[in-house]
Scaffold this active site. Structure first.
Site, mmCIF file in Angstrom:
data_model
loop_
_atom_site.group_PDB
_atom_site.id
_atom_site.type_symbol
_atom_site.label_atom_id
_atom_site.label_comp_id
_atom_site.label_asym_id
_atom_site.label_seq_id
_atom_site.Cartn_x
_atom_site.Cartn_y
_atom_site.Cartn_z
ATOM 1 N N HIS A 80 0.850 -1.203 0.000
ATOM 2 C CA HIS A 80 0.000 0.000 0.000
ATOM 3 C C HIS A 80 0.887 1.255 0.000
ATOM 4 O O HIS A 80 0.860 2.066 0.948
ATOM 5 C CB HIS A 80 -0.865 -0.070 1.262
ATOM 6 C CG HIS A 80 -2.049 0.839 1.312
ATOM 7 N ND1 HIS A 80 -1.970 2.204 1.161
ATOM 8 C CD2 HIS A 80 -3.356 0.567 1.520
ATOM 9 C CE1 HIS A 80 -3.179 2.728 1.278
ATOM 10 N NE2 HIS A 80 -4.038 1.751 1.498
ATOM 11 N N GLU B 17 -0.598 1.508 -5.374
ATOM 12 C CA GLU B 17 -0.370 0.250 -4.662
ATOM 13 C C GLU B 17 -0.331 -0.940 -5.612
ATOM 14 O O GLU B 17 -1.225 -1.093 -6.441
ATOM 15 C CB GLU B 17 -1.519 0.039 -3.662
ATOM 16 C CG GLU B 17 -1.789 1.268 -2.814
ATOM 17 C CD GLU B 17 -3.138 1.207 -2.100
ATOM 18 O OE1 GLU B 17 -3.603 0.094 -1.792
ATOM 19 O OE2 GLU B 17 -3.716 2.269 -1.850
HETATM 20 O O1 TA6 Z 1 -6.117 1.198 -0.624
HETATM 21 C C1 TA6 Z 1 -7.049 2.209 -0.525
HETATM 22 C C2 TA6 Z 1 -7.819 2.052 0.752
HETATM 23 O O2 TA6 Z 1 -8.440 0.812 0.823
HETATM 24 C C3 TA6 Z 1 -8.809 3.218 0.856
HETATM 25 O O3 TA6 Z 1 -10.132 2.814 0.702
HETATM 26 C C4 TA6 Z 1 -8.486 3.853 2.166
HETATM 27 O O4 TA6 Z 1 -9.378 3.575 3.139
HETATM 28 C C5 TA6 Z 1 -7.070 3.408 2.427
HETATM 29 O O5 TA6 Z 1 -6.932 2.137 1.861
HETATM 30 C C6 TA6 Z 1 -6.486 3.509 3.816
HETATM 31 O O6 TA6 Z 1 -7.002 2.572 4.692
HETATM 32 P P1 TA6 Z 1 -6.639 2.659 6.228
HETATM 33 O O7 TA6 Z 1 -7.277 1.471 6.872
HETATM 34 O O8 TA6 Z 1 -5.138 2.605 6.326
HETATM 35 O O9 TA6 Z 1 -7.184 3.971 6.730
#
Ligand code: TA6
Length: 289
Positions: free
Chosen positions: A148, A252
């Site tokens: 991520h 990502e």
């Molecule tokens: O990868 C994108 C995502 O799934 C978004 O929907 C956003 O919520 C982000 O990840 C961050 O997630 P987190 O749980 O780290 O706040």
């Protein structure tokens, strides 16, 4: 950063070229990467917290065994908040191998035996992360995963992602499915949370404000998630300052649309390599033809 980072153990990687990185054992989480002669290339929120069992906002969280809320497990699975162990230095300067095995705690969440390994390595102008998942149990399991990656950009409103032209996506906010414009690189002018499906292996993120271009190369991961919460989304995140959305862009390497099925004893590897290549003017198809 609001609370002391010192409470969680971390490793520093340095390469003879002068590049450096920082990795927390919790989550095998890379939080900093400074290419040789360059400046910080990963976004880490000023409001990030460093607490046992809590995800760190920024860097490269390892998402496993479930991407986001797309399943019954906690959001983004558990790998990012579990304590990993350092296995070795992968026999190279600037490299380290970290490992997470199933435990009573992980089996309570997800009843499978596995070993996850992340090899983090830096060179002069690149950072690579290789994630391997091995099924050490006696029955098959399925998982989704992602690296991520939070890139640090000078101004996200001027940044573009090249390589996604014409690629199909699913919008995670609206559920809409679509196809990216054929002629233009993706530019970020509002909240974006999209899973691009079966993406090209190589993408470029142009950051004119910082006069640099990231060359991203993924292997093993079929999809790419592009996320920026914009002002409204950032305001709802307690561990991100309201205006910081301008300084970050998540691109990502992900395996989301088609979960990986691993038979007993089998393993899977996915990797992402980030390279800073100076600033390269984006090419528009209409210009090149
Ligand atoms: O990868 C994108 C995502 O799934 C978004 O929907 C956003 O919520 C982000 O990840 C961050 O997630 P987190 O749980 O780290 O706040």
């Amino acid at each position: 950063m609001r609370d002391t980072a010192a409470r969680l153990p971390r490793l520093r990687l340095s390469h003879p070229s002068g590049s450096a990185a920082e990795v927390y054992l919790q989550g095998a989480h890379v939080t900093s990467w400074i290419p040789a002669g360059g400046s910080e290339a990963l976004f880490l929120s000023r409001a990030a917290t460093f607490q046992p069992g809590k995800a760190i906002r920024g860097g490269v969280p390892v998402v496993f065994p479930q991407f986001a809320e797309l399943g019954p497990l906690p959001k983004h699975g558990f790998a990012r908040v579990q304590p990993w162990e350092r296995v070795d230095h992968a026999d190279r300067p600037g490299a380290v191998r970290l490992r997470l095995r199933d435990s009573d705690e992980t089996r309570r969440i997800w009843p499978h035996a596995f070993v996850a390994e992340l090899v983090v390595e830096i060179g002069g102008d690149w950072l690579s992360l290789g994630l391997t998942i091995r099924n050490t149990g006696d029955a098959a399991f399925k998982f989704t995963a992602a690296l991520h990656t939070y890139l640090r950009v000078g101004d996200v409103r001027r940044a573009t992602v090249q390589g996604l032209q014409g690629v199909r996506y699913r919008d995670r906010d609206t559920g809409e499915q679509g196809r990216e414009d054929e002629d233009h690189a993706v530019s970020i002018q509002g909240e974006v949370d999209r899973v691009y499906l079966n993406t090209p292996r190589e993408l470029r993120v142009h950051d004119p404000r910082n006069q640099r271009t990231f060359l991203l190369r993924a292997e093993g991961f079929a999809d790419t998630v592009v996320w920026n919460p914009w002002a409204s989304g950032a305001a709802s995140l307690p561990d991100m300052e309201d205006d910081e959305y301008r300084e970050m862009l998540c691109v990502e390497a992900a395996q989301v649309a088609e979960p990986v099925r691993l038979e007993a004893g089998a393993s899977w590897t996915g990797s992402q390599r980030l390279q800073v290549i100076g600033f390269v003017e984006p090419i528009h198809r209409s210009q090149s033809s």
